[in-house]
Scaffold this active site. Structure first.
Site, PDB file in Angstrom:
ATOM      1  N   LYS A   1      99.970  23.661  12.175  1.00  0.00           N
ATOM      2  CA  LYS A   1     100.689  24.854  11.716  1.00  0.00           C
ATOM      3  C   LYS A   1     100.094  26.091  12.360  1.00  0.00           C
ATOM      4  O   LYS A   1      98.876  26.244  12.420  1.00  0.00           O
ATOM      5  CB  LYS A   1     100.607  24.960  10.196  1.00  0.00           C
ATOM      6  CG  LYS A   1     101.283  26.196   9.634  1.00  0.00           C
ATOM      7  CD  LYS A   1     101.450  26.151   8.125  1.00  0.00           C
ATOM      8  CE  LYS A   1     100.177  26.401   7.399  1.00  0.00           C
ATOM      9  NZ  LYS A   1     100.394  26.679   5.964  1.00  0.00           N
TER      10      LYS A   1
ATOM     11  N   TYR B   1     112.258  23.061  19.686  1.00  0.00           N
ATOM     12  CA  TYR B   1     111.145  22.436  20.409  1.00  0.00           C
ATOM     13  C   TYR B   1     110.381  23.515  21.163  1.00  0.00           C
ATOM     14  O   TYR B   1     110.887  24.608  21.427  1.00  0.00           O
ATOM     15  CB  TYR B   1     111.659  21.354  21.366  1.00  0.00           C
ATOM     16  CG  TYR B   1     112.563  21.885  22.454  1.00  0.00           C
ATOM     17  CD1 TYR B   1     112.050  22.264  23.682  1.00  0.00           C
ATOM     18  CD2 TYR B   1     113.927  22.028  22.230  1.00  0.00           C
ATOM     19  CE1 TYR B   1     112.878  22.777  24.671  1.00  0.00           C
ATOM     20  CE2 TYR B   1     114.758  22.534  23.214  1.00  0.00           C
ATOM     21  CZ  TYR B   1     114.222  22.909  24.434  1.00  0.00           C
ATOM     22  OH  TYR B   1     115.045  23.423  25.393  1.00  0.00           O
TER      23      TYR B   1
ATOM     24  N   SER C   1     115.116  26.766  22.266  1.00  0.00           N
ATOM     25  CA  SER C   1     113.708  26.452  22.028  1.00  0.00           C
ATOM     26  C   SER C   1     112.939  27.656  21.512  1.00  0.00           C
ATOM     27  O   SER C   1     113.496  28.713  21.248  1.00  0.00           O
ATOM     28  CB  SER C   1     113.030  25.912  23.287  1.00  0.00           C
ATOM     29  OG  SER C   1     112.954  26.932  24.261  1.00  0.00           O
TER      30      SER C   1
END
Length: 115
Positions: free
Chosen positions: A9, A58, A25
């Site tokens: 994270k 992504y 993305s």
């Protein structure tokens, strides 16, 4: 049994750019990617603290040391420059292995730089 758990994270980074006319993305400063134990093309969940949006995309590498956090393509509609986001990746692992696993959590400064 396999379960999904928090792998990495990046907690509370500021969106520096939003580029609607891009393939898609999130572009992340390579220093942050490395520190968070993430890799290019990894699937991530983005949580926007300012408006509550949650979405997946992504990673693509951004220039190292710049603090870049740029949402590209349709994701650009879910943020405003200056919004605070959390970037989360998950991993599948065996239940017993997951009990011992320790995620990597990064807390950048106000300029998206490592402390």
């Amino acid at each position: 049994m396999q379960i999904q758990i928090l792998k990495s994270k990046i907690h509370r980074v500021k969106v520096t750019q939003a580029e609607l006319h891009y393939v898609g993305s999130i572009t992340i400063d390579e220093d942050l990617i490395d520190a968070a134990n993430m890799i290019e093309n990894e699937k991530v969940q983005i949580v926007n603290i300012n408006n509550g949006e949650r979405f997946e995309t992504y990673i693509i590498k951004g220039e190292r040391g710049t603090g870049t956090i740029c949402l590209n393509g349709p994701a650009a509609r879910k943020v405003q420059v200056g919004d605070m986001v959390i970037i989360i990746s998950y991993a599948s692992m065996d239940f017993e292995e997951a009990k011992k696993f320790k995620p990597t959590v990064v807390f950048p400064d106000a300029n998206n730089r490592l402390i």
